[in-house]
Design a protein around this motif. Structure first.
Motif, PDB file in Angstrom:
ATOM      1  N   ASP A  99      18.531  17.596   5.971  1.00  0.00           N
ATOM      2  CA  ASP A  99      18.302  18.885   6.624  1.00  0.00           C
ATOM      3  C   ASP A  99      17.338  18.756   7.788  1.00  0.00           C
ATOM      4  N   VAL A 100      16.410  17.819   7.673  1.00  0.00           N
ATOM      5  CA  VAL A 100      15.461  17.554   8.752  1.00  0.00           C
ATOM      6  C   VAL A 100      15.006  16.106   8.639  1.00  0.00           C
ATOM      7  N   VAL A 101      14.691  15.498   9.772  1.00  0.00           N
ATOM      8  CA  VAL A 101      14.223  14.109   9.805  1.00  0.00           C
ATOM      9  C   VAL A 101      12.834  14.076  10.419  1.00  0.00           C
ATOM     10  N   VAL A 102      11.911  13.337   9.790  1.00  0.00           N
ATOM     11  CA  VAL A 102      10.561  13.169  10.326  1.00  0.00           C
ATOM     12  C   VAL A 102      10.306  11.691  10.572  1.00  0.00           C
ATOM     13  N   ASN A 103       9.421  11.417  11.512  1.00  0.00           N
ATOM     14  CA  ASN A 103       9.086  10.035  11.844  1.00  0.00           C
ATOM     15  C   ASN A 103       7.860   9.524  11.115  1.00  0.00           C
ATOM     16  N   SER A 104       7.191  10.419  10.397  1.00  0.00           N
ATOM     17  CA  SER A 104       5.990  10.044   9.659  1.00  0.00           C
ATOM     18  C   SER A 104       5.828  10.982   8.470  1.00  0.00           C
ATOM     19  N   ILE A 105       5.348  10.441   7.351  1.00  0.00           N
ATOM     20  CA  ILE A 105       5.044  11.297   6.200  1.00  0.00           C
ATOM     21  C   ILE A 105       3.942  12.289   6.575  1.00  0.00           C
ATOM     22  N   ASN A 106       3.110  11.917   7.545  1.00  0.00           N
ATOM     23  CA  ASN A 106       2.059  12.829   8.005  1.00  0.00           C
ATOM     24  C   ASN A 106       2.627  14.104   8.627  1.00  0.00           C
ATOM     25  N   ASP A 107       3.918  14.066   8.974  1.00  0.00           N
ATOM     26  CA  ASP A 107       4.566  15.249   9.547  1.00  0.00           C
ATOM     27  C   ASP A 107       5.002  16.248   8.474  1.00  0.00           C
ATOM     28  N   ILE A 108       4.793  15.878   7.206  1.00  0.00           N
ATOM     29  CA  ILE A 108       5.184  16.752   6.096  1.00  0.00           C
ATOM     30  C   ILE A 108       3.932  17.288   5.407  1.00  0.00           C
ATOM     31  N   ASN A 109       3.826  18.593   5.298  1.00  0.00           N
ATOM     32  CA  ASN A 109       2.773  19.213   4.503  1.00  0.00           C
ATOM     33  C   ASN A 109       3.347  20.468   3.861  1.00  0.00           C
ATOM     34  N   LEU A 110       2.555  21.125   3.035  1.00  0.00           N
ATOM     35  CA  LEU A 110       3.076  22.280   2.296  1.00  0.00           C
ATOM     36  C   LEU A 110       3.539  23.384   3.236  1.00  0.00           C
ATOM     37  N   ASN A 111       2.764  23.666   4.277  1.00  0.00           N
ATOM     38  CA  ASN A 111       3.162  24.716   5.221  1.00  0.00           C
ATOM     39  C   ASN A 111       4.483  24.370   5.906  1.00  0.00           C
ATOM     40  N   LYS A 112       4.630  23.092   6.298  1.00  0.00           N
ATOM     41  CA  LYS A 112       5.867  22.647   6.947  1.00  0.00           C
ATOM     42  C   LYS A 112       7.047  22.801   6.008  1.00  0.00           C
ATOM     43  N   ILE A 113       6.846  22.416   4.765  1.00  0.00           N
ATOM     44  CA  ILE A 113       7.932  22.523   3.778  1.00  0.00           C
ATOM     45  C   ILE A 113       8.341  23.982   3.593  1.00  0.00           C
TER      46      ILE A 113
ATOM     47  N   TYR B 121       0.836  -1.202   0.000  1.00  0.00           N
ATOM     48  CA  TYR B 121       0.000   0.000   0.000  1.00  0.00           C
ATOM     49  C   TYR B 121       0.870   1.251   0.000  1.00  0.00           C
ATOM     50  N   PRO B 122       0.291   2.383  -0.437  1.00  0.00           N
ATOM     51  CA  PRO B 122       1.022   3.650  -0.271  1.00  0.00           C
ATOM     52  C   PRO B 122       1.257   3.912   1.212  1.00  0.00           C
ATOM     53  N   ILE B 123       2.385   4.524   1.528  1.00  0.00           N
ATOM     54  CA  ILE B 123       2.707   4.839   2.913  1.00  0.00           C
ATOM     55  C   ILE B 123       1.725   5.866   3.453  1.00  0.00           C
ATOM     56  N   ASP B 124       1.353   5.685   4.704  1.00  0.00           N
ATOM     57  CA  ASP B 124       0.373   6.554   5.351  1.00  0.00           C
ATOM     58  C   ASP B 124       0.786   8.025   5.230  1.00  0.00           C
ATOM     59  N   GLY B 125      -0.101   8.830   4.691  1.00  0.00           N
ATOM     60  CA  GLY B 125       0.137  10.259   4.576  1.00  0.00           C
ATOM     61  C   GLY B 125       0.634  10.706   3.210  1.00  0.00           C
ATOM     62  N   ILE B 126       1.143   9.764   2.403  1.00  0.00           N
ATOM     63  CA  ILE B 126       1.748  10.163   1.128  1.00  0.00           C
ATOM     64  C   ILE B 126       0.709  10.662   0.131  1.00  0.00           C
ATOM     65  N   LEU B 127      -0.471  10.039   0.109  1.00  0.00           N
ATOM     66  CA  LEU B 127      -1.492  10.477  -0.838  1.00  0.00           C
ATOM     67  C   LEU B 127      -1.966  11.887  -0.518  1.00  0.00           C
ATOM     68  N   ASP B 128      -2.180  12.168   0.754  1.00  0.00           N
ATOM     69  CA  ASP B 128      -2.603  13.506   1.162  1.00  0.00           C
ATOM     70  C   ASP B 128      -1.564  14.546   0.771  1.00  0.00           C
ATOM     71  N   LEU B 129      -0.284  14.215   0.947  1.00  0.00           N
ATOM     72  CA  LEU B 129       0.782  15.152   0.611  1.00  0.00           C
ATOM     73  C   LEU B 129       0.837  15.395  -0.895  1.00  0.00           C
ATOM     74  N   LEU B 130       0.748  14.338  -1.683  1.00  0.00           N
ATOM     75  CA  LEU B 130       0.771  14.489  -3.139  1.00  0.00           C
ATOM     76  C   LEU B 130      -0.412  15.317  -3.629  1.00  0.00           C
ATOM     77  N   TYR B 131      -1.593  15.042  -3.081  1.00  0.00           N
ATOM     78  CA  TYR B 131      -2.786  15.784  -3.497  1.00  0.00           C
ATOM     79  C   TYR B 131      -2.683  17.259  -3.099  1.00  0.00           C
ATOM     80  N   GLU B 132      -2.131  17.527  -1.916  1.00  0.00           N
ATOM     81  CA  GLU B 132      -1.991  18.912  -1.459  1.00  0.00           C
ATOM     82  C   GLU B 132      -1.044  19.689  -2.368  1.00  0.00           C
ATOM     83  N   LEU B 133       0.063  19.072  -2.729  1.00  0.00           N
ATOM     84  CA  LEU B 133       1.018  19.731  -3.618  1.00  0.00           C
ATOM     85  C   LEU B 133       0.395  19.988  -4.990  1.00  0.00           C
TER      86      LEU B 133
END
Length: 218
Positions: free
Chosen positions: A199-213, A86-98
């Protein structure tokens, strides 16, 4: 930040352990012993790089390309037929947001293009990426920085304007040596990886979003 470049294995799908299993199956098929521990150092690298270091141990004449082809065959069969990938949790939301915010997105993977296409087709993600590059088509893939330099160039940007999302030591080295900003996802299924150059390490793809980037890169 003007674009985001994704690695695939370990970032889009949780597949690093599957790749390792298929490499072991391939080596076993050609009479070469191998363990999961032997595969850790090759996470994020191409199948050609892996088999080039083991081919001399074969008990019968075989080329690196024969090994690569065999591994790709059984891996493709697994990806197409399996219901456990399956896609990794959070990756679809991130791709769609971008996508919704018109941020150019590319994919730069060491995987063979047939495998990339199979994964993206299986999960309906092909249209998410403006550009896709397979490291298997380059003279040298990760940790060589060319894969990220060329992907940035294809997007019409210098690497410094791109954010790369990676999970492996080799991929992080490629991104940083290309001059890109790198976010490392500490994926527990990718084995022990040195993420210290990110440059930065996250423990979940859910920790990455456009605002965070945007916050991280300004």
């Amino acid at each position: 930040m003007k674009a985001v470049i994704f690695d695939m294995d370990g970032v889009i799908i949780d597949s690093e352990s599957i790749h390792a299993d298929m490499k072991i199956r391939t080596l076993t098929h050609f009479g070469i012993p191998c363990s999961m521990e032997d595969c850790v150092a090759y996470v994020g690298r191409s199948a050609k790089a892996f088999f080039s270091d083991f081919v001399h141990l074969a008990t019968k004449p075989v080329s690196v390309q024969e090994m690569v082809d065999y591994k790709h065959k059984i891996y493709l069969e697994y990806i197409i037929d399996s219901n456990t990938v399956y896609p990794i949790d959070g990756i679809l939301d991130l791709l769609y947001e971008l996508h919704e915010n018109n941020i150019p997105v590319a994919l730069a993977s060491s995987a063979d293009r047939k495998i990339i296409n199979a994964v993206l087709t299986k999960f309906g993600l092909a249209d998410c990426f403006k550009y896709i590059l397979s490291g298997a088509e380059l003279p040298a893939s990760k940790p060589n920085p060319a894969i990220y330099s060329l992907t940035a160039k294809a997007l019409g940007l210098p690497p410094k304007d791109c954010v790369v999302i990676e999970d492996a030591t080799a991929g992080i080295a490629a991104a940083k040596d290309a001059g890109a900003y790198c976010i490392a996802y500490d994926n527990p299924n990718s084995g022990p990886q040195d993420l210290s150059r990110a440059d930065v390490v996250v423990n979940s793809i859910n920790d990455i979003n456009l605002n965070k980037i945007m916050q991280l890169t300004h």
